[in-house]
Design an enzyme around this catalytic site. Structure first.
Site, PDB file in Angstrom:
ATOM      1  N   ALA A 156       0.832  -1.210   0.000  1.00 53.68           N
ATOM      2  CA  ALA A 156       0.000   0.000   0.000  1.00 53.68           C
ATOM      3  C   ALA A 156       0.872   1.267   0.000  1.00 53.68           C
ATOM      4  CB  ALA A 156      -0.972  -0.042   1.173  1.00 53.68           C
ATOM      5  N   CYS A 157       0.594   2.179   0.930  1.00 48.84           N
ATOM      6  CA  CYS A 157       1.262   3.494   0.936  1.00 48.84           C
ATOM      7  C   CYS A 157       2.766   3.394   1.150  1.00 48.84           C
ATOM      8  CB  CYS A 157       0.676   4.374   2.035  1.00 48.84           C
ATOM      9  SG  CYS A 157      -1.064   4.631   1.845  1.00 48.84           S
ATOM     10  N   SER A 158       3.236   2.306   1.745  1.00 52.50           N
ATOM     11  CA  SER A 158       4.670   2.196   2.016  1.00 52.50           C
ATOM     12  C   SER A 158       5.381   1.265   1.041  1.00 52.50           C
ATOM     13  CB  SER A 158       4.910   1.742   3.459  1.00 52.50           C
ATOM     14  OG  SER A 158       4.593   2.795   4.338  1.00 52.50           O
TER      15      SER A 158
END
Ligand code: COA
Length: 374
Positions: A156-158
């Site tokens: 995801a975001c990381s």
């Protein structure tokens, strides 16, 4: 002495199409008014809830986002469709996601002064891959003519920072000399354009970085990776349930819970302190404090989150030069945001300057790299 690993190239590719807040709100509000009109009777007798209207002023104030790039604009603003129209490609044609990954990779390789023969591994790391297998990374590897191996990762975001983390470890262990990490964030197909709370959040983009041994790096702008640090803490506050189980579950694979959804306020409150503490601890490992850092390449989800995190770290607001914001132009690009900030705002740093590249979001996941300009 342990091998020194560096980031020697970064590439940012964006689609040609943009959608402004005004265009997006105009489309959503026309759709919502039409929905409310069509379902007037059920809304009046309480069977359904009226769709609330969106506002461009709210979006900019609450998030800092003014526009976003989109891979295919066609369809996304059409109130009879409310999703992009991307024709399926046949299996012998380069896939959409591999195509944008290659575009970003070529830019990163050029900046790093590297050719395909220098690269030992390709990591495609992003929020969604358009298929389960074969890996997008292997398709990219073939398209660029790279020997060695490739694999996909989803964080995801990381995804970008965690992908760089893997590359760092692969080089440190001696399993690779040079690794290409690519983040083709083709997120528009997962946006619920009929949800006022989230229709404005995301934009499409692809970023790439080259990590290699300091000994082989010949680029003009080279950043030593002092170390990488990762943290995850389970939360369903940002979630997409899209996946292959829907077929066996006998549920709509495109229902609202299968698209991006979040409890935005909770995320804001919980992630900001986690991210600030994580960064502080990471810097302390190198006997550094936030005051020693010249540049903050932070995740780009919400301008108010970045302001708050910088205030916690520095005890004052960071200047636009210290903590560049790119989400006004790009919106939230999942894991690519901090890499865009790095790509667009790194060349002016001087030798010996420190920078922190940090992502935070779904998972929850936080990933950081402490960098020092060579
Ligand atoms: N237009 C107008 N009003 C809107 C709206 C829109 N598009 N979206 C929500 N609102 C309304 C809400 O319904 C709410 O109304 P109410 O007070 O009557 O209930 C009000 O505006 C405030 O909503 P809220 O959700 O509390 O706004 P917010 O200030 O928290 O901002 C986000 C929303 C999503 C921008 C913000 O919470 C955020 O960015 N959070 C972090 C998310 C994040 O980083 N996610 C990572 C994803 S990878």
């Amino acid at each position: 002495m342990a091998e020194q690993i560096v980031v020697s190239g970064v590439g940012v590719w964006n689609p040609e199409f943009t959608i402004t807040n005004e265009e997006l709100v105009n489309s959503y509000n026309t759709w919502a008014n039409s929905y409310n009109e069509v379902h007037k009777a059920q809304i009046e007798n309480g069977e359904l809830t009226a769709k609330p209207l969106s506002s461009a002023e709210f979006i900019e104030k609450a998030s800092g986002i003014k526009q976003r790039y989109i891979y295919q604009k066609d369809g996304a603003l059409d109130i009879d469709r409310m999703r992009p129209n991307i024709p399926e490609r046949d299996e012998n044609t380069l896939s959409d996601q591999a195509q944008i990954a290659v575009a970003a990779a070529k830019k990163a390789l050029a900046e790093a002064n590297k050719s395909a023969s220098d690269v030992d591994a390709v990591i495609v790391s992003c929020a969604y891959t358009q298929r389960a297998y074969p890996a997008i990374a292997i398709e990219v590897q073939q398209e660029l003519g790279i020997d060695g191996f490739g694999f996909d990762m989803l964080v995801a975001c990381s995804a970008a920072t965690f992908g760089m983390h893997r590359a760092y470890e692969m080089i440190a262990s001696g399993n690779a000399r040079c690794v290409l990490v690519i983040n083709p964030e083709l997120v528009s197909p997962q946006i619920n354009y009929t949800d006022r709370d989230s229709h404005f959040i995301f934009g499409d983009v692809a970023t790439a970085t080259v990590l290699e041994s300091a000994e082989t790096a010949s680029a003009e702008h080279v950043y030593e990776v002092l170390s990488t640090k990762a943290l995850t803490k389970y939360s369903s506050n940002i979630r997409s349930n899209f996946g292959y189980m829907s077929r066996a579950n006998d549920v709509d694979p495109y229902g609202p819970d299968k698209l991006f959804h979040q409890a935005g306020r909770k995320v804001f409150k919980e992630v900001c302190p986690l991210a600030a503490e994580h960064i502080e601890q990471h810097l302390a490992k190198h006997e550094l404090t936030p005051a020693n850092v010249q540049r903050w390449w932070l995740h780009q989800a919400n301008i108010n989150m970045n302001t708050l995190i910088c205030k916690r770290l520095l005890g004052r607001e960071a200047s636009a030069e210290e903590a560049p914001i790119v989400l006004d132009e790009y919106a939230n690009t999942a894991s690519a945001g901090s890499v865009i900030a790095f790509g667009l705002h790194h060349k002016d740093l001087k030798s010996g300057d420190y920078g922190v590249l940090c992502s935070f979001g779904a998972g929850y996941s936080i990933g950081s790299l402490v960098l020092k300009k060579r």
